[in-house]
Design a protein around this motif. Structure first.
Motif, mmCIF file in Angstrom:
data_model
loop_
_atom_site.group_PDB
_atom_site.id
_atom_site.type_symbol
_atom_site.label_atom_id
_atom_site.label_comp_id
_atom_site.label_asym_id
_atom_site.label_seq_id
_atom_site.Cartn_x
_atom_site.Cartn_y
_atom_site.Cartn_z
ATOM 1 N N HIS A 1 0.849 -1.190 0.000
ATOM 2 C CA HIS A 1 0.000 0.000 0.000
ATOM 3 C C HIS A 1 0.885 1.240 0.000
ATOM 4 O O HIS A 1 2.060 1.191 0.374
ATOM 5 N N ALA A 2 0.320 2.341 -0.444
ATOM 6 C CA ALA A 2 1.059 3.610 -0.452
ATOM 7 C C ALA A 2 0.085 4.735 -0.156
ATOM 8 O O ALA A 2 -1.136 4.576 -0.268
ATOM 9 N N ILE A 3 0.642 5.876 0.220
ATOM 10 C CA ILE A 3 -0.166 7.045 0.557
ATOM 11 C C ILE A 3 0.393 8.257 -0.176
ATOM 12 O O ILE A 3 1.619 8.438 -0.239
ATOM 13 N N ILE A 4 -0.485 9.057 -0.768
ATOM 14 C CA ILE A 4 -0.034 10.287 -1.422
ATOM 15 C C ILE A 4 -0.922 11.451 -0.985
ATOM 16 O O ILE A 4 -2.136 11.329 -0.926
ATOM 17 N N TYR A 5 -0.287 12.561 -0.626
ATOM 18 C CA TYR A 5 -1.004 13.771 -0.221
ATOM 19 C C TYR A 5 -0.124 14.976 -0.479
ATOM 20 O O TYR A 5 1.106 14.864 -0.645
ATOM 21 N N GLY A 6 -0.731 16.137 -0.551
ATOM 22 C CA GLY A 6 -0.007 17.364 -0.841
ATOM 23 C C GLY A 6 0.677 17.950 0.382
ATOM 24 O O GLY A 6 0.572 17.431 1.486
ATOM 25 N N GLY A 7 1.396 19.051 0.155
ATOM 26 C CA GLY A 7 2.049 19.743 1.263
ATOM 27 C C GLY A 7 3.448 19.239 1.560
ATOM 28 O O GLY A 7 4.142 19.786 2.416
ATOM 29 N N VAL A 8 3.867 18.167 0.888
ATOM 30 C CA VAL A 8 5.224 17.627 1.045
ATOM 31 C C VAL A 8 5.769 17.357 -0.356
ATOM 32 O O VAL A 8 5.021 17.303 -1.329
ATOM 33 N N LYS A 9 7.088 17.156 -0.470
ATOM 34 C CA LYS A 9 7.680 16.853 -1.774
ATOM 35 C C LYS A 9 7.182 15.496 -2.259
ATOM 36 O O LYS A 9 6.915 14.603 -1.470
ATOM 37 N N GLN A 10 7.087 15.349 -3.560
ATOM 38 C CA GLN A 10 6.476 14.148 -4.120
ATOM 39 C C GLN A 10 7.454 12.997 -4.341
ATOM 40 O O GLN A 10 7.039 11.867 -4.614
ATOM 41 N N THR B 1 -5.241 11.960 -1.231
ATOM 42 C CA THR B 1 -6.085 13.153 -1.204
ATOM 43 C C THR B 1 -6.259 13.599 -2.657
ATOM 44 O O THR B 1 -5.382 13.342 -3.499
ATOM 45 N N PRO B 2 -7.372 14.259 -3.000
ATOM 46 C CA PRO B 2 -7.700 14.517 -4.410
ATOM 47 C C PRO B 2 -6.667 15.337 -5.186
ATOM 48 O O PRO B 2 -6.327 14.975 -6.322
ATOM 49 N N GLY B 3 -6.184 16.435 -4.577
ATOM 50 C CA GLY B 3 -5.273 17.318 -5.304
ATOM 51 C C GLY B 3 -3.994 16.635 -5.738
ATOM 52 O O GLY B 3 -3.591 16.699 -6.909
ATOM 53 N N ARG B 4 -3.319 15.958 -4.805
ATOM 54 C CA ARG B 4 -2.053 15.287 -5.131
ATOM 55 C C ARG B 4 -2.290 14.107 -6.080
ATOM 56 O O ARG B 4 -1.473 13.849 -6.956
ATOM 57 N N LEU B 5 -3.395 13.412 -5.915
ATOM 58 C CA LEU B 5 -3.698 12.302 -6.820
ATOM 59 C C LEU B 5 -3.824 12.807 -8.252
ATOM 60 O O LEU B 5 -3.204 12.255 -9.178
ATOM 61 N N LEU B 6 -4.588 13.864 -8.438
ATOM 62 C CA LEU B 6 -4.795 14.438 -9.770
ATOM 63 C C LEU B 6 -3.466 14.897 -10.354
ATOM 64 O O LEU B 6 -3.171 14.670 -11.541
ATOM 65 N N ASP B 7 -2.645 15.520 -9.517
ATOM 66 C CA ASP B 7 -1.336 16.017 -9.934
ATOM 67 C C ASP B 7 -0.465 14.863 -10.446
ATOM 68 O O ASP B 7 0.119 14.937 -11.532
ATOM 69 N N LEU B 8 -0.370 13.776 -9.674
ATOM 70 C CA LEU B 8 0.486 12.649 -10.058
ATOM 71 C C LEU B 8 -0.116 11.855 -11.224
ATOM 72 O O LEU B 8 0.618 11.242 -11.999
ATOM 73 N N MET B 9 -1.430 11.881 -11.340
ATOM 74 C CA MET B 9 -2.062 11.264 -12.522
ATOM 75 C C MET B 9 -1.666 12.029 -13.780
ATOM 76 O O MET B 9 -1.304 11.433 -14.797
ATOM 77 N N ASN C 1 -3.118 26.260 8.184
ATOM 78 C CA ASN C 1 -1.965 27.101 7.857
ATOM 79 C C ASN C 1 -0.640 26.506 8.316
ATOM 80 O O ASN C 1 0.420 27.006 7.982
ATOM 81 N N LYS C 2 -0.706 25.445 9.119
ATOM 82 C CA LYS C 2 0.509 24.774 9.586
ATOM 83 C C LYS C 2 1.024 23.857 8.467
ATOM 84 O O LYS C 2 0.246 23.314 7.691
ATOM 85 N N SER C 3 2.341 23.669 8.409
ATOM 86 C CA SER C 3 2.894 22.734 7.422
ATOM 87 C C SER C 3 2.463 21.315 7.778
ATOM 88 O O SER C 3 2.108 21.034 8.930
ATOM 89 N N GLN C 4 2.505 20.426 6.789
ATOM 90 C CA GLN C 4 2.126 19.041 7.046
ATOM 91 C C GLN C 4 2.988 18.431 8.151
ATOM 92 O O GLN C 4 2.499 17.723 9.031
ATOM 93 N N ASN C 5 4.294 18.712 8.119
ATOM 94 C CA ASN C 5 5.200 18.147 9.135
ATOM 95 C C ASN C 5 4.839 18.654 10.532
ATOM 96 O O ASN C 5 4.855 17.899 11.501
ATOM 97 N N ALA C 6 4.508 19.943 10.619
ATOM 98 C CA ALA C 6 4.151 20.531 11.916
ATOM 99 C C ALA C 6 2.851 19.936 12.440
ATOM 100 O O ALA C 6 2.718 19.636 13.635
#
Length: 371
Positions: free
Chosen positions: A105-114, A131-139, A277-282
């Motif tokens: 399995h894998a997970i993809i989401y925005g806010g971090v490097k791809q 998540t929809p945005g990153r999925l569409l981007d990588l598609m 407004n916080k970064s994904q890591n934060a």
């Protein structure tokens, strides 16, 4: 009823036994047999009802039993969810339930490097959480191909709508195969979600648990009438009474969440805020610290809190009342889970009394004024 009686395979039962899970929740008891029969499902269930297991366990089982002989790893199950936190939570559950199956399995989401996400995709994946945005981007970049999808889950559909992801979803849907199992979950059923269900599902079985107007019986609810400028003093006083108790505090705004965190830290109460407004890591660091009790208090906005899933959370505080009464039910449902008791405290200022009236009308319950 037990998980064994739901005809769960031994490889998954082994993990459930290790985790001490014996009895399925109502949504799991109803949904798992339907999904195993490869029917489409429309699930009305809030976060905290156990719906992640309700769709992930039967999907893992079907892939494990049906795909053993396949050499090439293609994405066969896609789980689409609105927030990074929720995606991480679902991915963690899939890791647990699929521990002895050999499925990837894998997970993809925005806010971090791809880069790391692309690397995982290129290694071959059976189940993808996105998540929809990153999925569409990588598609669009050619890293994600969906022609082998057999199971599609649209999770937290109403929150997708609230967060403006409906346009992304409408771009993703035509790229999925026509022949697939579609599972749609939503806490509420606005007309837009009903229309989406009609357009993407074939005779779905409708399963409904914990309607939005009902409130968990294991949550004790108390109300404090308080002037707006006195809320901070009341909060410090309440948190000072039990210095070990962990608490999730809800703020209506991101700025308000940061302000409360600073106020509590100044008072010597370890706190962190989590919001968009916080970064994904934060955000992930704050959540990890809270779950491991390194941080005693977490202050969250409603959207950021959607992915917070903690079985033994003792206390929820509504520092600000929500604009939408259903949100109150979602908030207090963060505590009193998995058979544990919990407490929800609500602060109500003069200008929030109309919101309080709407909440009490929805739940059919008058909040008890704290003494």
């Amino acid at each position: 009823m037990t998980f064994k009686e739901l005809n769960i395979s031994e490889s998954i039962l082994k993990t459930l036994d290790e985790k001490g899970y014996v009895s399925p929740t109502p949504i799991q008891e109803q949904a798992i047999p339907i999904v195993l029969k490869q029917r489409d499902l429309l699930g009305l269930a809030q976060t905290g009802t156990g719906k992640t297991a309700a769709f992930s366990i039967p999907i893992i089982q079907q892939l494990y039993l049906n795909c053993k002989k396949e050499q090439r790893r293609q994405i066969k199950a896609l789980i689409l969810t609105p927030t990074r936190e929720l995606a991480i939570q679902i991915n963690d559950c899939i890791r647990e339930y699929g521990k002895y199956t050999g499925l990837r399995h894998a997970i993809i989401y925005g806010g971090v490097k791809q880069h790391e996400q692309v690397k995982a995709l290129q290694a071959g994946v059976d189940i993808l959480v996105a998540t929809p945005g990153r999925l569409l981007d990588l598609m669009n970049q050619g890293y994600v191909h969906l022609e082998a999808i057999r199971h599609f889950v649209l999770d937290e559909a109403d929150r997708m709508l609230d967060m403006g992801f409906i346009h992304d979803i409408k771009k993703i849907l035509p790229r999925l195969p026509r022949e697939k199992q579609t599972l749609l979950f939503s806490a509420t059923m606005p007309q837009t979600i009903a229309s989406i269900s009609q357009s993407i599902q074939r005779n779905p079985v409708r399963v409904e648990v914990t309607p939005a107007s009902s409130v968990v019986d294991t949550v004790e609810q108390y109300l404090y009438y308080v002037e707006k400028n006195e809320k901070k003093n009341l909060l410090i006083d309440l948190l000072g009474k039990d210095k070990k108790q962990s608490a999730l505090i809800f703020s209506r705004t991101k700025h308000g969440a940061d302000k409360i965190a600073r106020l509590l830290c100044k008072a010597g109460i370890g706190s962190e805020a989590i919001h968009g407004n916080k970064s994904q890591n934060a955000r992930q660091r704050a959540l990890t610290n809270f779950k491991s009790n390194k941080t005693r208090v977490l202050i969250a906005t409603d959207i950021a809190a959607r992915g917070i899933d903690i079985d033994q959370l003792e206390l929820v505080i509504n520092y600000d009342l929500p604009d939408v009464p259903e949100t109150y039910v979602h908030r207090i449902g963060r505590t009193g889970r998995a058979g544990n008791t919990g407490t929800a405290l609500t602060f109500c200022a003069e200008d929030e009394k109309l919101m309080l009236r709407d909440i009490q009308r929805l739940t059919g319950k008058k909040l008890q004024v704290a003494r």
